[in-house]
Design a protein around this motif. Structure first.
Motif, PDB file in Angstrom:
ATOM      1  N   VAL A  54      17.215  51.083  -2.763  1.00 47.76           N
ATOM      2  CA  VAL A  54      16.113  51.343  -3.694  1.00 47.76           C
ATOM      3  C   VAL A  54      16.256  50.414  -4.894  1.00 47.76           C
ATOM      4  O   VAL A  54      17.298  50.406  -5.549  1.00 47.76           O
ATOM      5  CB  VAL A  54      16.121  52.800  -4.177  1.00 47.76           C
ATOM      6  N   PHE A 104      11.117  59.064  -7.893  1.00 47.83           N
ATOM      7  CA  PHE A 104      11.755  58.077  -8.759  1.00 47.83           C
ATOM      8  C   PHE A 104      10.866  57.919  -9.996  1.00 47.83           C
ATOM      9  O   PHE A 104       9.651  57.786  -9.879  1.00 47.83           O
ATOM     10  CB  PHE A 104      11.921  56.743  -8.036  1.00 47.83           C
ATOM     11  N   ILE A 106       8.473  49.414  -7.113  1.00 48.54           N
ATOM     12  CA  ILE A 106       9.556  49.941  -6.298  1.00 48.54           C
ATOM     13  C   ILE A 106       9.644  49.147  -5.008  1.00 48.54           C
ATOM     14  O   ILE A 106       8.622  48.759  -4.432  1.00 48.54           O
ATOM     15  CB  ILE A 106       9.365  51.441  -5.995  1.00 48.54           C
ATOM     16  N   ARG A 150      17.029  49.686 -11.770  1.00 52.88           N
ATOM     17  CA  ARG A 150      17.850  50.465 -10.827  1.00 52.88           C
ATOM     18  C   ARG A 150      17.955  49.701  -9.531  1.00 52.88           C
ATOM     19  O   ARG A 150      16.979  49.170  -9.029  1.00 52.88           O
ATOM     20  CB  ARG A 150      17.240  51.845 -10.573  1.00 52.88           C
ATOM     21  N   LEU A 191      14.190  49.423  -8.453  1.00 51.32           N
ATOM     22  CA  LEU A 191      13.106  49.702  -9.384  1.00 51.32           C
ATOM     23  C   LEU A 191      13.051  48.591 -10.430  1.00 51.32           C
ATOM     24  O   LEU A 191      14.081  48.209 -10.990  1.00 51.32           O
ATOM     25  CB  LEU A 191      13.313  51.046 -10.084  1.00 51.32           C
TER      26      LEU A 191
END
Length: 310
Positions: free
Chosen positions: A49, A76, A89, A59, A51
């Protein structure tokens, strides 16, 4: 005279306030709600993942089935960012067979609207799984419903965020809408669920790395298939002995009659007590299952340990 002065002052005050205006909120929040047609543990083993907010990575981590982090639906957050901030994302889903090549890649982006908390739903779809050597969608496009589409979504098209979106996002075979209270039934079995009655005998087995165990299985209804935590406790009344609890997070298997099941729970018996003391004794087994919504069900069964070790 005094009245006229007061009236004039009040009029000037109103003019000034009207001229200045009132500034609106300058920050907002975007919640990414992720659902998946791919099953954690069965189809995918981990998910990366990433971000980004305003083009900067905020992230970047990997969620795994083993750690219990790989469950859906999940959220999220891009919280309290300036109006107009671009957020994005990127999701990469990996199977257990190939640690380097993702099964699929899904991206989505939008912008923050000041004073708003928006929901952007992203779904990992089976039609977007990429076979080895097959072409992928060229950036900045992403795969949606088996075809290449723009990753960006106009924030004016997004719905306001509500926590209830998760209940409506994906039909859950283990927790259908309006299904009722959670049900947990304790049974036995390594590869499948087999029912037990109170005081039935269960086979004690030697573990591959030491220790001795029985295989507990559960049959479950009205609790989520993914992300549910199962805790198995045991107590031997004759000895006043509490067995060390077992805690796992596994994806449930679909079963008949609207139930799901989780077999193969290796419940170790010995610890403070040697196995010789435990053979033939009655153990009170309690299995508690709690899903990602916070709903909980508990099942209990008294079983008799075998006199022999397999």
């Amino acid at each position: 005279m005094r009245t006229s002065l007061l009236a004039a002052f009040a009029l000037c005050f109103l003019v000034v306030v009207a001229g200045c205006g009132v500034a609106g909120p300058t920050t907002g929040t975007v919640v990414i709600g992720v659902t998946s047609e791919l099953l954690s543990g069965a189809d995918m083993d981990r998910m990366r993942v990433v971000l980004r907010a305003g083009g900067e990575v905020v992230r970047d981590d990997v969620m795994t089935q083993k750690s219990g982090q790989l469950f859906f639906p999940r959220e999220f957050f891009f919280s309290d960012l300036e109006d107009g901030t671009a957020v994005e994302i990127s999701l990469e889903a990996f199977g257990a067979e190939d640690a380097d090549r993702p099964l699929l890649v899904r991206t989505a982006s939008t912008q923050v609207l000041g004073g708003r908390k928006l929901l952007l739903e992203v779904r990992l779809e089976r039609e977007c799984v990429v076979a080895p050597g097959a072409p992928t969608c060229p950036a900045p496009q992403t795969c949606v419903a088996g075809g290449c589409s723009a990753a960006g979504v106009d924030p004016r098209r997004l719905e306001p965020y509500s926590a209830s979106w998760k209940a409506d996002a994906v039909p859950d075979v283990c927790k259908p809408a309006g299904g009722g209270e959670p049900i947990v039934v304790v049974g036995e079995g390594q590869a499948d669920y087999f029912p037990l009655e109170d005081l039935d005998e269960v086979q004690v087995e030697a573990g591959p790395q030491g220790g001795y165990h029985i295989f507990v299985a559960t049959r479950i209804k009205n609790l989520r298939r993914s992300g549910s935590t199962t805790v198995v406790n045991g107590f031997v009344p004759d000895l006043g002995y509490t067995v060390e609890p077992l805690k796992v997070i596994f994806t449930l298997d679909q079963d008949e009659g609207g139930f799901c099941k989780l077999p193969g729970l290796r419940f170790r018996l010995d610890g403070e007590r040697g196995i010789e003391e435990l053979l033939g004794k009655v153990v009170e087994i309690e299995a508690t299952v709690t899903d990602a919504d916070g709903d909980t069900g508990t099942g209990k069964r008294k079983v008799t340990l075998s006199q022999t070790i397999l």
